[in-house]
Design a protein around this motif. Structure first.
Motif: not given
Ligand code: GTP
Length: 413
Positions: A401-406, A369-373, A1-5
């Motif tokens: 602009i993204l929306s995730f279906k888990i 990065h946003i939702m975790g692994t 996961m990339p870290r925050d810049p």
């Protein structure tokens, strides 16, 4: 996961680092709590100004960020800043805070080098007149180079022996040496590709080592020059000199002290000042809404308009941070629960979550990065409910602009 810049602020004593940092971290509107996980005393949250996606859809009035703030489509997104204090010439051999400074630096992804272009402080930050700030740019680069070079040369004999004995690839050998500075294979490859006629590593002399380290620094420490104190009468000639000598380095003209002054008066209700612009209203422009100012301050504001705002278009401070995010190729990506309305998890307000990620990063990487692994993503959608593949890159205005279906958790887990 990339870290925050992370953006490091560097510069000699009295160049205006603290003033610049204060103006970048001073949040003039009410803001959300601290978004980053690690907090240490040298780190502060800065706010980079971007054009928010809400203005693309005419939803400015509904925009309410979880972190930072958004006013009329100008959004202030948090970004971590690192105050790298204590640099003086000779730091690489332990002068000033010496290696402490250099150790801090290794965590930074990009640098803002605050340069005092008034020429009123010498290399040590002591008062003087007519100092040439070109020296500061050179010695700061030299300090970093000599530090990396020194570490490399100390072990050069054994590095070469191991490299030849194991028939290693040059990128692997250098990554093993530069990993401690946060290098990546791709960075080293790009640094080497830039060097024409590079001989095999076992034939590198001191000159080649210097060239390799310099090329690596371009990749690891991309730098924006914040040419500070442009309000000073001697600044012009120094700015021209720097621009001529470093045409390919991103330079931004700024006056941090002016920004602090204007923001303070704005907060106190004496002026109306829009950060990052040349617009300042006083009681003379709007007597009904702005408190009256005495003649001394009015004439100082008049001076600021003439010497800074109208000449350069702004105090430059907002643009310094924008330039640093530009050289890192960072773009905003928004995660929304509802892809039709852009509302967040609570079903209210739009575009609550915004992340700065490298342009071209795959949607899959951004998602993790946003939702975790841990979560399993069933589908990713962008504007209009269009499905996006995990390999698709994020670009400004596309897949941003993204929306995730888990996927629901299976009963066995
Ligand atoms: N004229 C002018 N003076 C400035 C500007 N920015 C900072 N200064 C002044 O420069 C001096 C040094 O500023 P600081 O921000 O303390 O500098 P620093 O680099 O953090 O200094 P150290 O803490 O010693 O490392 C202060 O007197 C500031 O008011 C500017 O834009 N214009």
């Amino acid at each position: 996961m990339p870290r925050d810049p992370l953006i490091g602020i560097v510069g000699k004593p009295s160049s205006g680092k603290s003033t610049t940092l204060n103006s970048l971290t001073d949040a003039s509107a009410s803001i959300g709590s601290f978004p980053f996980t690690t907090i240490d005393p040298n780190r502060a949250t800065g706010y980079v100004q971007i054009d928010c996606a809400c203005s693309r859809f005419g939803k400015e009035s509904l925009c309410k960020p979880n972190y930072g703030w958004c006013t009329n489509g100008k959004r202030h997104v948090p970004i971590m800043l690192l105050d790298v204090a204590g640099l003086v010439p000779g730091a690489h051999i332990g002068r000033g805070l010496g290696n402490k400074f250099l150790d801090d630096l290794r965590h930074a992804d990009a640098l803002i080098h605050v340069v005092d272009v008034s020429g009123t402080t010498n290399a040590e930050g002591k008062n003087t007149r007519g100092y040439d700030p070109l020296n500061d740019i050179e010695w700061l680069q030299d300090e970093i180079r000599l530090w990396i070079e020194g570490n490399l040369k100390k072990r050069w004999g054994s590095i070469v022996r191991k490299h030849t004995a194991t028939k290693s690839n040059v990128v692997d050998t250098l990554q093993a040496q530069f990993g401690g500075y946060g290098s990546q294979f791709s960075m080293i490859q790009r640094a080497l590709d830039r060097l024409e006629g590079l001989p095999p590593l076992e034939h590198w002399n001191d000159d080649w080592i210097t060239r390799v380290v310099k090329s690596f620094m371009v990749e690891k420490f991309p730098t924006v020059l914040a040419l500070n104190k442009i309000d000073h009468p001697d600044a012009d000639k120094n700015v021209s000199k720097i621009m001529l000598k470093y045409p390919n380095t991103k330079s931004v003209l700024c006056s941090a002290v002016t920004e602090i002054f204007l923001r303070k008066l704005n907060k106190q209700g004496f002026i109306r000042y829009e950060e990052g612009t040349e617009f300042v209203d006083t009681c003379e422009d709007d007597p009904e809404n702005l408190k009256p100012l005495d003649d001394k301050i009015l004439s100082r504001i008049e001076g600021i308009r003439d010497l800074v705002l109208y000449r350069f278009g702004s105090t430059g401070v907002v643009q310094v941070l924008q330039a640093a995010t530009d050289i890192l190729n960072l773009i905003p990506v928004y995660a929304v629960r509802n892809i039709q309305t852009f509302q967040g998890g609570n079903g209210q307000n739009v575009f609550r979550d915004c992340f700065l990620v490298k342009r071209g990063t795959s949607v899959g990487k951004v998602t993790r990065h946003i939702m975790g692994t841990e979560v399993t993503i069933a589908a990713i959608e962008t504007v209009g409910g269009v499905r996006v593949s995990e390999d698709a890159p994020v670009e400004p205005g596309k897949n941003d602009i993204l929306s995730f279906k888990i996927a629901p958790k299976s009963k066995d887990t």
